[in-house]
Design a protein around this motif. Structure first.
Motif, PDB file in Angstrom:
ATOM      1  N   ARG A 253       0.823  -1.216   0.000  1.00  0.00           N
ATOM      2  CA  ARG A 253       0.000   0.000   0.000  1.00  0.00           C
ATOM      3  C   ARG A 253       0.859   1.269   0.000  1.00  0.00           C
ATOM      4  N   PRO A 254       1.745   1.409  -1.005  1.00  0.00           N
ATOM      5  CA  PRO A 254       2.530   2.648  -1.075  1.00  0.00           C
ATOM      6  C   PRO A 254       1.614   3.833  -1.375  1.00  0.00           C
ATOM      7  N   PRO A 255       2.057   5.042  -1.032  1.00  0.00           N
ATOM      8  CA  PRO A 255       1.184   6.216  -1.196  1.00  0.00           C
ATOM      9  C   PRO A 255       0.761   6.426  -2.654  1.00  0.00           C
ATOM     10  N   GLY A 256      -0.541   6.597  -2.846  1.00  0.00           N
ATOM     11  CA  GLY A 256      -1.073   6.888  -4.173  1.00  0.00           C
ATOM     12  C   GLY A 256      -0.917   5.761  -5.166  1.00  0.00           C
ATOM     13  N   ALA A 257      -0.786   4.540  -4.680  1.00  0.00           N
ATOM     14  CA  ALA A 257      -0.511   3.413  -5.570  1.00  0.00           C
ATOM     15  C   ALA A 257      -1.650   3.191  -6.562  1.00  0.00           C
ATOM     16  N   LYS A 258      -1.272   3.036  -7.826  1.00  0.00           N
ATOM     17  CA  LYS A 258      -2.239   2.762  -8.877  1.00  0.00           C
ATOM     18  C   LYS A 258      -1.524   2.041 -10.009  1.00  0.00           C
ATOM     19  N   LEU A 259      -2.215   1.107 -10.645  1.00  0.00           N
ATOM     20  CA  LEU A 259      -1.662   0.374 -11.781  1.00  0.00           C
ATOM     21  C   LEU A 259      -2.466   0.692 -13.026  1.00  0.00           C
ATOM     22  N   VAL A 260      -1.770   1.047 -14.096  1.00  0.00           N
ATOM     23  CA  VAL A 260      -2.381   1.258 -15.404  1.00  0.00           C
ATOM     24  C   VAL A 260      -1.775   0.241 -16.365  1.00  0.00           C
ATOM     25  N   THR A 261      -2.600  -0.520 -17.058  1.00  0.00           N
ATOM     26  CA  THR A 261      -2.076  -1.479 -18.022  1.00  0.00           C
ATOM     27  C   THR A 261      -2.283  -0.960 -19.437  1.00  0.00           C
ATOM     28  N   MET A 262      -1.398  -1.380 -20.315  1.00  0.00           N
ATOM     29  CA  MET A 262      -1.418  -0.928 -21.705  1.00  0.00           C
ATOM     30  C   MET A 262      -1.456  -2.137 -22.634  1.00  0.00           C
ATOM     31  N   SER A 263      -2.497  -2.207 -23.459  1.00  0.00           N
ATOM     32  CA  SER A 263      -2.622  -3.268 -24.462  1.00  0.00           C
ATOM     33  C   SER A 263      -2.802  -2.625 -25.823  1.00  0.00           C
ATOM     34  N   TRP A 264      -2.313  -3.256 -26.837  1.00  0.00           N
ATOM     35  CA  TRP A 264      -2.545  -2.770 -28.196  1.00  0.00           C
ATOM     36  C   TRP A 264      -2.955  -3.959 -29.058  1.00  0.00           C
ATOM     37  N   GLN A 265      -3.615  -3.658 -30.140  1.00  0.00           N
ATOM     38  CA  GLN A 265      -4.207  -4.696 -30.975  1.00  0.00           C
ATOM     39  C   GLN A 265      -3.425  -4.845 -32.277  1.00  0.00           C
ATOM     40  N   SER A 266      -3.078  -6.082 -32.599  1.00  0.00           N
ATOM     41  CA  SER A 266      -2.414  -6.350 -33.863  1.00  0.00           C
ATOM     42  C   SER A 266      -3.387  -6.116 -35.016  1.00  0.00           C
ATOM     43  N   LEU A 267      -2.828  -5.803 -36.180  1.00  0.00           N
ATOM     44  CA  LEU A 267      -3.645  -5.658 -37.385  1.00  0.00           C
ATOM     45  C   LEU A 267      -4.035  -6.997 -37.973  1.00  0.00           C
ATOM     46  N   ASP A 268      -3.459  -8.068 -37.454  1.00  0.00           N
ATOM     47  CA  ASP A 268      -3.783  -9.417 -37.922  1.00  0.00           C
ATOM     48  C   ASP A 268      -4.982  -9.946 -37.145  1.00  0.00           C
ATOM     49  N   PRO A 269      -6.119 -10.208 -37.794  1.00  0.00           N
ATOM     50  CA  PRO A 269      -7.298 -10.697 -37.061  1.00  0.00           C
ATOM     51  C   PRO A 269      -7.088 -12.058 -36.420  1.00  0.00           C
ATOM     52  N   GLN A 270      -6.057 -12.797 -36.869  1.00  0.00           N
ATOM     53  CA  GLN A 270      -5.780 -14.105 -36.286  1.00  0.00           C
ATOM     54  C   GLN A 270      -4.942 -14.023 -35.017  1.00  0.00           C
ATOM     55  N   ASN A 271      -4.399 -12.860 -34.745  1.00  0.00           N
ATOM     56  CA  ASN A 271      -3.582 -12.683 -33.546  1.00  0.00           C
ATOM     57  C   ASN A 271      -4.518 -12.561 -32.344  1.00  0.00           C
ATOM     58  N   ASP A 272      -4.368 -13.470 -31.384  1.00  0.00           N
ATOM     59  CA  ASP A 272      -5.303 -13.508 -30.249  1.00  0.00           C
ATOM     60  C   ASP A 272      -4.749 -12.844 -28.993  1.00  0.00           C
TER      61      ASP A 272
END
Length: 634
Positions: A253-272
């Protein structure tokens, strides 16, 4: 803090004072030896440098390490001489440079992975060191070394053993396994500080050590409180870090703790990847998840002009320029949400997968078990038997392999290349070839570097597999170092906890044959994070593939890429044929294989173009600030 972050290390003598005068115009911060003479000069944000003091002894940790000045001072109090530094540093976690000043002598080192590096040169008649090679080049007036620039056409960061060469003339890179010793007269010598572990632990013993080391590494990232961000591609590597970070924040519980995650989408529709990232996100309801739409995420090779209009922030060329627009978008998205540090999963493949050269070792140590494993893998991966057997029978020493690599730099692909590529290479490393646009002079320059290395260079480990893993760790470490130099200018540091020294040691101490099991994906890592990462996330057995993104990025930015090589500085230096680059880019069906060196060549070209005006003194009225040291600490 925005702008370049750097430091230099000075010997504790009058000659060091003279060298400091040459560096002060660029510096905004300083730390003194016990004598009062300057020890560290540079520019860094508050909290990056922690100094412990015990009488005349000084110990400094520079980087990401949750140690207080008081705790470090207590350790300094146990320091008898410079030979004790690693002993008193045991238990420190994170990624950092470690320095000591004792009785007029200095010891300094980076990290085993090369994420933290040091360089040294002669300045004002003495040896000085720095974490950035361009800072030393700026103050000495050094220019780029064209032989090393030619090697950057092969790949960047440079592959081992070329990675121990510095791109600046007269500036030497300190090998990452070595430390630098400076005496009061400014003489320098090196000594080995780190030796890779022998892979002797059973996985049952090794997994708890990996779990503890990885937990501590992530804890070093979250310890400062505030918001941290992390990649969450959907793969095991980055996703595991997200869950570890969330757990560490919940526990401490550090002060002001927050996690932000970053995801991006491939242009390949087969990429899961995106589907798995979305599944993982449902298990982290208290975190903020950012997923730009496909049309909001830049293509590879976008906005190249912007890179040439500003000073490139890295001290050596790098392939990161391919992702320059994406890196800028990442920084904006994460800093807008308050992130001070971004975690990424680099290094996990190197530590928790096995490379084909491991088979070469396994056949010689456990031939019957190796035969069963090879049969299983041949059936699933369709390896042709003849080429595979020839690979496994190869008995060349490391020096012999380097010599053969030098001879084959410009060799044409054999007619059976398609078949050979399907058989894994079990050599000491990849036999990289010069790109089609490299000149004969460039090839001769790289051949000379490799032949020199063949006469004296030793492998990183006696066994091919362990050597290959370490070489890849170093490549990943230096890639992260460059990425951090880019993003730190915007206030967003980069961390790859898998590349922290304690994680590397824990992972590589496990028996090679137990790091990878046919039919199981990264079993050691999966067991190490079990109970932290949900089982349904760990069940993934696929891996995203991004060739579609390459082709789309190339198609959208082909004209800009061609333009980057108009009036090429690499061509002016005699290292590339710019018409050959144009022909390769404008070919009907350019392939990732045919353009494998494109990002490295592009990185070198943009880096060269952006060098003029790079070295400007810092603008400050009052001179460097001094770090206050409590002389009464013990």
């Amino acid at each position: 803090m925005s702008g370049d972050v750097w430091f230099t290390i000075l010997p504790d003598g009058e000659s060091g004072v003279a060298a400091a005068r040459l560096l002060r115009p660029w510096a905004t911060a300083s730390v003194a030896h016990h004598s009062g003479r300057p020890w560290l000069l540079g520019s860094w944000p508050d909290g990056l440098v922690t100094v412990g003091v015990a009488g005349a002894r000084r110990v400094a940790v520079i980087g990401r390490c949750p140690v207080t000045a008081d705790a470090l001072s207590a350790r300094a109090g146990r320091l008898r001489d410079l030979g004790d530094v690693e002993r008193i540093a045991q238990g420190l976690t994170g990624s950092f440079h470690l320095l000591a000043s004792v009785d007029g002598s200095v010891r300094a080192r980076g990290s085993a992975s090369g994420v933290r590096r040091l360089f040294h040169t002669r300045l004002g008649g003495v040896s000085v060191a720095a974490d950035r090679s361009d800072r030393l080049a700026a103050v000495t007036g050094a220019g780029p070394d064209e032989r090393v620039l030619a090697a950057h056409l092969l790949g960047s960061p440079l592959p081992y053993p070329l990675d121990d060469h510095c791109v600046w003339q007269g500036v030497r890179a300190l090998p990452s396994f070595d430390c630098l010793l400076l005496d009061a007269d400014g003489r320098a010598r090196t000594r080995r500080w780190w030796t890779p572990p022998e892979p002797q632990r059973a996985w049952q013993e090794g997994v708890p050590a990996v779990r503890a080391a990885l937990t501590a590494a992530v804890g070093a990232c979250t310890a400062g409180g505030g918001t941290v961000s992390a990649d969450m591609s959907g793969g095991m590597d980055s996703t595991s870090l997200c869950f570890l970070a969330a757990r560490e924040q919940e526990r401490s519980r550090p002060p002001g703790a927050k996690l932000v995650t970053m995801s991006w989408q491939s242009l390949d529709p087969q990429n899961d990847d995106a589907a798995w990232a979305e599944r993982a996100a449902t298990h982290l309801p208290d975190s903020e998840h950012v997923t730009p739409a496909r049309d909001q995420w830049p293509h590879w090779y976008s906005d190249l002009t912007a890179l040439t209009e500003d000073a490139v922030p890295t001290d050596e060329p790098g392939p990161w320029v391919r992702d320059g627009a994406r890196i800028a978008s990442l920084c904006r998205l994460m800093t807008d949400r308050g992130s001070r540090l971004h975690l990424m999963g680099g290094g996990a493949d190197e530590l928790f997968s096995t490379f084909p050269p491991h088979l070469h070792d396994y056949v010689r140590r456990h031939p019957l078990a190796a035969y069963a494993r090879i049969r299983t893998q041949r059936a699933s991966q369709h390896w042709p038997l003849g080429p595979l057997l020839r690979q496994l029978a190869d008995g060349r020493t490391y020096g012999q392999w380097l010599s053969a690599w030098a001879r084959g730099l410009t060799a044409a692909e054999p007619a059976s290349a398609a078949l050979v590529r399907r058989a894994p290479s079990t050599a000491w490393g990849m036999d990289l070839r010069m790109p089609l646009w490299a000149t004969r002079d460039a090839a001769l320059a790289v051949q000379s570097l490799l032949r020199e290395a063949a006469e004296s260079a030793e492998p990183l480990a006696a066994r091919r597999g362990q050597h290959t893993a370490l070489a890849c760790v170093r490549t990943g470490g230096r890639g992260l170092r460059q990425l951090d130099q880019v993003t730190s200018r915007s206030g967003l540091g980069q961390a790859a906890p898998y590349l922290d020294d304690q994680v590397i040691e824990a992972a590589l101490a496990i028996r090679v044959e137990e790091r990878s099991t046919p039919g199981r994906y990264k079993p050691v890592l999966a067991e190490a994070v079990r109970g932290i990462v949900p089982d349904d996330v760990l069940r993934r057995s696929t891996k995203g593939e991004y060739s579609t993104d390459f082709h789309v990025g190339l198609r959208h930015n082909r004209a800009a890429l061609v333009e980057q090589f108009d009036g090429s500085m690499l061509a002016a230096a005699g290292l590339i044929d710019d018409e050959a680059v144009r022909a390769s880019l404008l070919g009907v069906h350019p392939t990732p294989e045919g353009l494998r060196s494109l990002s490295s060549s592009l990185g070198s070209e943009i880096w060269l173009r952006a060098r003029p005006g790079r070295a400007r003194p810092a603008e400050h009225r009052d001179g460097p600030r001094s770090t206050v040291i409590n002389e009464g600490a013990s």
